[in-house]
Design an enzyme around this catalytic site. Sequence first.
Site, PDB file in Angstrom:
ATOM      1  CG  ASP A   1      15.402  -3.710  13.215  1.00  0.00           C
ATOM      2  OD1 ASP A   1      16.545  -3.569  13.154  1.00  0.00           O
ATOM      3  OD2 ASP A   1      14.634  -4.186  13.571  1.00  0.00           O
TER       4      ASP A   1
ATOM      5  CD  GLU B   1      10.508  -5.269   6.686  1.00  0.00           C
ATOM      6  OE1 GLU B   1      10.357  -4.759   7.729  1.00  0.00           O
ATOM      7  OE2 GLU B   1      11.007  -6.602   6.551  1.00  0.00           O
TER       8      GLU B   1
ATOM      9  CE1 TYR C   1      14.271  -2.447   8.909  1.00  0.00           C
ATOM     10  CE2 TYR C   1      12.040  -2.208   8.706  1.00  0.00           C
ATOM     11  CZ  TYR C   1      13.138  -2.990   8.811  1.00  0.00           C
ATOM     12  OH  TYR C   1      12.640  -4.478   8.886  1.00  0.00           O
TER      13      TYR C   1
END
Length: 348
Positions: A146, A45, A128
């Site tokens: 996102d 991520e 996020y």
Amino acid sequence: MREAARAEDLLEWYDRHARDLPWRIGPRARAAGVRPDPYRVWLSEIMLQQTTVPAVKPYFEAFTARWPTVSDLAAAEDADVMAAWAGLGYYARARNLLKCARVVASEHGGVFPDSQEALLQLPGVGPYTAGAVAAIAYDLPATVVDGNVERVMARLHDEHTPLPDAKPVLTGYAAALTPDERPGCYAQAVMDLGATICTPRNPACGLCPWRPSCAAWDAGTAAELPKKVPKKRKPVRLGIAYLARRVDGAWLLERRPDKGLLGGMLGWPGSEWNEAPEEAPPIRAEWKTLPEEARHTFTHFHLRLTVKTALVPMERVPSRGEFVELPAFSPSDLPTVMRKAFDLARGS
DNA sequence: GAACCGTGGGT
DNA sequence: TACCCAAGGTT
């Protein structure tokens, strides 16, 4: 009357179309109740922030091969991690990656926290990423927003308010859809939908499981959403880079300060980058200017870098930087703009 | 809130 | 060429 979008319709689509990515586990393991390794989820991520899947893949493979656990990464040398990140961009991510790994190793026993709130406290982890790790690694019903989710929600609701003003409204839409069943799969499903079907240009609405629920489809506005405030154009800055090669083959390099552009990365000594850069040779030498300049575009300006080279004797001492011999230095350790200058100097 | 922070690929 | 875009976060 249009029917409201349902998470389970998207999950059904996901079960048939989920992409096989290095940081994902297979459907059989998932069905058996196995969860993905939080370290790998977190690492992927961070790498995927503002970065495409194809760009991330080789870096993810290299990092996980070299540092299989968060504790391995926490024990790594700063310079090794920065060199391994070179070329991927947004280098504050790499600095925060190390900070975060060390916090997890030393304050959390090498285990990532299992709540969005606690994850949010970690360096480099924002709303996020905290939501993504909570959902994907721990299967918690976090709302993950996102760029893909923003686009999908803007279209589902035919929302014409430009980003970033529309962000709270779109987040609300996303939160209302987040299911309690399989939230980890759902989070990835919405992002996959945005990445493969509900794309910025030429969306494949004919293949979309949510088309019956899509207000923008009905209005014919899908391709023009989400609206965004126009960006400012980039100014041009100039600079000078000095590539000194010692007679034994060592190159004169300099570690950039931790803050600011290319912070913490290796680079060539040089001038400031502005409208009228001043000469700033790091060592006394006969400098030759290359006929071609290195051109590079950063997030908020274009750079035209004049490259100067020199061959210097062994005993000459630089005023800035250090000579690094070739095995210890690889051009792949450099951020792209510095590698461009290097390639020009070598004539490749 | 706005500015800052990379890079490569697509159109 | 120029602009847009990508699983954003920090200051």
